[in-house]
Design a protein around this motif. Structure first.
Motif, PDB file in Angstrom:
ATOM      1  N   THR A  27       1.083  -1.216  -0.420  1.00 14.96           N
ATOM      2  CA  THR A  27      -0.417   0.163   0.215  1.00 14.96           C
ATOM      3  C   THR A  27       0.621   1.586  -0.135  1.00 14.96           C
ATOM      4  O   THR A  27       0.285   2.293  -0.935  1.00 14.96           O
ATOM      5  CB  THR A  27      -1.359   0.091   1.217  1.00 14.96           C
ATOM      6  N   ARG A  28       1.979   1.352   0.673  1.00 15.03           N
ATOM      7  CA  ARG A  28       2.901   2.730   0.560  1.00 15.03           C
ATOM      8  C   ARG A  28       3.180   2.911  -1.200  1.00 15.03           C
ATOM      9  O   ARG A  28       3.394   3.567  -1.271  1.00 15.03           O
ATOM     10  CB  ARG A  28       3.954   2.638   1.314  1.00 15.03           C
ATOM     11  N   LEU A  29       3.533   1.134  -1.658  1.00 21.57           N
ATOM     12  CA  LEU A  29       3.830   1.882  -3.224  1.00 21.57           C
ATOM     13  C   LEU A  29       2.912   2.755  -3.921  1.00 21.57           C
ATOM     14  O   LEU A  29       2.980   3.426  -4.530  1.00 21.57           O
ATOM     15  CB  LEU A  29       4.378   0.327  -3.959  1.00 21.57           C
ATOM     16  N   VAL A 102      16.916  11.797  -7.498  1.00 17.90           N
ATOM     17  CA  VAL A 102      16.442  10.366  -6.722  1.00 17.90           C
ATOM     18  C   VAL A 102      17.906   9.924  -5.708  1.00 17.90           C
ATOM     19  O   VAL A 102      19.089   9.750  -6.005  1.00 17.90           O
ATOM     20  CB  VAL A 102      16.418   8.524  -7.425  1.00 17.90           C
ATOM     21  N   ARG A 103      17.333   9.546  -4.428  1.00 17.59           N
ATOM     22  CA  ARG A 103      18.399   8.850  -2.955  1.00 17.59           C
ATOM     23  C   ARG A 103      17.580   8.102  -2.910  1.00 17.59           C
ATOM     24  O   ARG A 103      18.686   7.546  -1.563  1.00 17.59           O
ATOM     25  CB  ARG A 103      17.890   9.881  -2.367  1.00 17.59           C
ATOM     26  N   LEU A 104      16.935   7.320  -3.162  1.00 18.70           N
ATOM     27  CA  LEU A 104      16.090   6.364  -2.484  1.00 18.70           C
ATOM     28  C   LEU A 104      15.718   5.069  -3.480  1.00 18.70           C
ATOM     29  O   LEU A 104      15.354   5.472  -4.685  1.00 18.70           O
ATOM     30  CB  LEU A 104      15.244   6.373  -1.348  1.00 18.70           C
ATOM     31  N   ALA A 105      15.484   4.404  -3.545  1.00 15.20           N
ATOM     32  CA  ALA A 105      15.441   2.759  -4.580  1.00 15.20           C
ATOM     33  C   ALA A 105      14.892   1.593  -4.119  1.00 15.20           C
ATOM     34  O   ALA A 105      14.853   1.333  -3.165  1.00 15.20           O
ATOM     35  CB  ALA A 105      16.719   2.823  -5.165  1.00 15.20           C
ATOM     36  N   VAL A 106      13.413   1.136  -4.653  1.00 19.34           N
ATOM     37  CA  VAL A 106      13.123   0.164  -4.326  1.00 19.34           C
ATOM     38  C   VAL A 106      12.789  -0.632  -4.942  1.00 19.34           C
ATOM     39  O   VAL A 106      12.484  -0.516  -6.544  1.00 19.34           O
ATOM     40  CB  VAL A 106      11.410   0.114  -3.605  1.00 19.34           C
ATOM     41  N   ASP A 150      10.710  -6.189  -0.305  1.00 19.04           N
ATOM     42  CA  ASP A 150      10.204  -6.430   0.917  1.00 19.04           C
ATOM     43  C   ASP A 150      10.415  -6.212   2.394  1.00 19.04           C
ATOM     44  O   ASP A 150      10.491  -6.921   3.346  1.00 19.04           O
ATOM     45  CB  ASP A 150      10.085  -8.217   1.092  1.00 19.04           C
ATOM     46  N   ARG A 151      11.676  -5.169   1.934  1.00 17.49           N
ATOM     47  CA  ARG A 151      11.737  -3.924   2.803  1.00 17.49           C
ATOM     48  C   ARG A 151      10.898  -2.723   2.704  1.00 17.49           C
ATOM     49  O   ARG A 151      11.597  -1.454   3.301  1.00 17.49           O
ATOM     50  CB  ARG A 151      13.478  -4.136   2.720  1.00 17.49           C
ATOM     51  N   ILE A 152      10.209  -2.897   2.483  1.00 15.02           N
ATOM     52  CA  ILE A 152       9.008  -1.062   2.314  1.00 15.02           C
ATOM     53  C   ILE A 152       9.134  -0.548   3.574  1.00 15.02           C
ATOM     54  O   ILE A 152       9.374   0.791   3.776  1.00 15.02           O
ATOM     55  CB  ILE A 152       8.116  -1.418   1.560  1.00 15.02           C
ATOM     56  N   ASP A 153       9.104  -0.939   4.691  1.00 13.21           N
ATOM     57  CA  ASP A 153       9.013  -0.663   6.253  1.00 13.21           C
ATOM     58  C   ASP A 153      10.159   0.376   6.227  1.00 13.21           C
ATOM     59  O   ASP A 153      10.392   0.894   7.426  1.00 13.21           O
ATOM     60  CB  ASP A 153       9.110  -1.515   6.986  1.00 13.21           C
ATOM     61  N   GLU A 154      11.524  -0.034   6.087  1.00 16.54           N
ATOM     62  CA  GLU A 154      12.814   0.147   6.152  1.00 16.54           C
ATOM     63  C   GLU A 154      13.022   1.521   5.006  1.00 16.54           C
ATOM     64  O   GLU A 154      13.380   2.401   5.529  1.00 16.54           O
ATOM     65  CB  GLU A 154      13.725  -0.581   5.422  1.00 16.54           C
ATOM     66  N   ALA A 155      12.810   1.364   3.845  1.00 12.81           N
ATOM     67  CA  ALA A 155      12.273   2.333   2.847  1.00 12.81           C
ATOM     68  C   ALA A 155      11.368   2.999   3.222  1.00 12.81           C
ATOM     69  O   ALA A 155      12.021   4.632   3.150  1.00 12.81           O
ATOM     70  CB  ALA A 155      12.088   1.593   1.994  1.00 12.81           C
ATOM     71  N   ALA A 156      10.620   2.909   3.857  1.00 16.11           N
ATOM     72  CA  ALA A 156       9.523   4.621   4.346  1.00 16.11           C
ATOM     73  C   ALA A 156      10.562   5.385   5.610  1.00 16.11           C
ATOM     74  O   ALA A 156      10.388   6.503   5.815  1.00 16.11           O
ATOM     75  CB  ALA A 156       8.672   4.123   4.358  1.00 16.11           C
ATOM     76  N   ALA A 157      10.959   4.064   6.764  1.00 16.36           N
ATOM     77  CA  ALA A 157      12.122   5.155   7.497  1.00 16.36           C
ATOM     78  C   ALA A 157      12.876   6.314   6.741  1.00 16.36           C
ATOM     79  O   ALA A 157      12.972   6.861   7.569  1.00 16.36           O
ATOM     80  CB  ALA A 157      12.655   4.372   8.255  1.00 16.36           C
ATOM     81  N   LEU A 159      12.892   7.217   3.560  1.00 22.93           N
ATOM     82  CA  LEU A 159      12.083   8.109   3.237  1.00 22.93           C
ATOM     83  C   LEU A 159      12.056   9.706   3.793  1.00 22.93           C
ATOM     84  O   LEU A 159      11.537  10.980   3.795  1.00 22.93           O
ATOM     85  CB  LEU A 159      11.096   8.150   2.373  1.00 22.93           C
ATOM     86  N   ARG A 160      11.294   8.835   5.329  1.00 27.54           N
ATOM     87  CA  ARG A 160      11.266  10.008   6.754  1.00 27.54           C
ATOM     88  C   ARG A 160      12.028  10.807   6.669  1.00 27.54           C
ATOM     89  O   ARG A 160      12.154  11.840   7.238  1.00 27.54           O
ATOM     90  CB  ARG A 160      10.641   9.057   7.572  1.00 27.54           C
ATOM     91  N   SER A 161      13.485  10.198   6.909  1.00 36.68           N
ATOM     92  CA  SER A 161      14.626  10.953   7.760  1.00 36.68           C
ATOM     93  C   SER A 161      15.208  11.799   6.484  1.00 36.68           C
ATOM     94  O   SER A 161      15.823  12.306   6.845  1.00 36.68           O
ATOM     95  CB  SER A 161      15.587   9.509   8.029  1.00 36.68           C
ATOM     96  N   LEU A 162      14.820  11.458   4.956  1.00 31.08           N
ATOM     97  CA  LEU A 162      15.640  12.188   4.334  1.00 31.08           C
ATOM     98  C   LEU A 162      14.739  13.515   3.932  1.00 31.08           C
ATOM     99  O   LEU A 162      14.962  14.893   4.274  1.00 31.08           O
ATOM    100  CB  LEU A 162      15.164  11.754   2.589  1.00 31.08           C
ATOM    101  N   GLU A 163      13.192  13.506   4.639  1.00 37.63           N
ATOM    102  CA  GLU A 163      12.220  14.811   4.854  1.00 37.63           C
ATOM    103  C   GLU A 163      12.512  15.163   5.794  1.00 37.63           C
ATOM    104  O   GLU A 163      11.868  16.549   6.047  1.00 37.63           O
ATOM    105  CB  GLU A 163      10.780  14.192   3.935  1.00 37.63           C
ATOM    106  N   ALA A 164      13.254  15.025   6.952  1.00 38.42           N
ATOM    107  CA  ALA A 164      13.234  15.852   7.997  1.00 38.42           C
ATOM    108  C   ALA A 164      13.991  17.083   7.843  1.00 38.42           C
ATOM    109  O   ALA A 164      15.005  17.439   8.001  1.00 38.42           O
ATOM    110  CB  ALA A 164      13.687  14.295   8.755  1.00 38.42           C
TER     111      ALA A 164
END
Length: 164
Positions: A27-29, A102-106, A150-157, A159-164
Motif C-alpha cells: 500500500t505504501r508503493l 533520486v536518493r532512494l530506490a525500491v 520486502d523491505r518497504i518499512d525500512e525504505a519508508a523510514a 524516506l522520512r529521515s530524508l524529508e526530516a
C-alpha cells in the motif's frame, strides 16, 4: 518531494525475463505512486535486452560490483554473455535516477540487476547467495540507498529521515 526509483516489474510492467510482471501489492508503493513520487525503470530493458529473454545470472554469484569491475560476467541460460547489456542498464538507471534527484530506490530482490540482499548463485538451480545486482551496486556506489520490495518499512523510514 523526494522521488523514489522503483523496478518497473513491481509496478505491473511486463518487463521481466519471462515476459511477466511481479506487481507489488504494498500500500505504501501505491500511496507513493499517487503522490507522484515514483520514477519507474527497468535497467535490463534499458540496457537493450528484449522481453521475454533467457534468464540470466551473475557467474559464480560474484555480485554486481564484480560485474561492474569486469571481474565477473552475466550469463544467460542459452549461454550468451549479456554483461554489456546489464552494465549499460545499470548506467542508464543511474543517469535516470540522478536526473530525477533520486536518493532512494525500491528494486526487485534476487535480480542480477536489482537484487540488494541476494542474487542467484550462477548455476541456474535456484540457489541464492548474499550480494547485490549490477544496478544496485552502481546506485549504491553513487549514494542512492536501495531496498528490496520486502523491505518497504525500512525504505519508508529512510524516506522520512530524508524529508526530516
Amino acid at each position: 518531494m523526494e522521488k523514489i526509483l522503483v523496478s518497473a516489474c513491481l509496478m505491473g510492467r511486463k518487463v521481466r525475463y519471462d515476459g511477466r510482471a511481479k506487481t507489488s501489492s504494498d500500500t505504501r508503493l501505491a500511496a507513493w505512486r499517487e503522490e507522484g513520487r515514483l520514477v519507474v525503470f527497468c535497467p535490463e530493458v534499458a540496457g537493450g535486452l528484449p522481453t521475454p529473454r533467457p534468464a540470466a545470472e551473475i557467474e559464480g554469484g560474484a555480485g554486481g560490483a564484480a560485474v561492474l569491475a569486469g571481474a565477473a560476467r552475466v550469463l544467460a541460460t542459452d549461454g550468451s554473455d549479456v554483461t554489456a547489456e546489464f552494465v549499460a542498464g545499470a548506467r542508464a538507471a543511474l543517469a535516470f535516477a540522478q536526473s530525477a534527484g533520486v536518493r532512494l530506490a525500491v528494486l526487485k530482490e534476487g535480480s542480477p540487476s536489482c537484487g540488494s540482499l541476494t542474487v542467484y548463485d550462477g548455476t541456474f538451480g535456484g540457489g541464492r547467495v548474499p550480494g547485490r545486482g549490477a544496478t544496485t551496486a552502481l546506485l549504491e556506489q553513487h549514494g542512492i540507498r536501495v531496498f528490496a520490495e520486502d523491505r518497504i518499512d525500512e525504505a519508508a523510514a529512510y524516506l522520512r529521515s530524508l524529508e526530516a
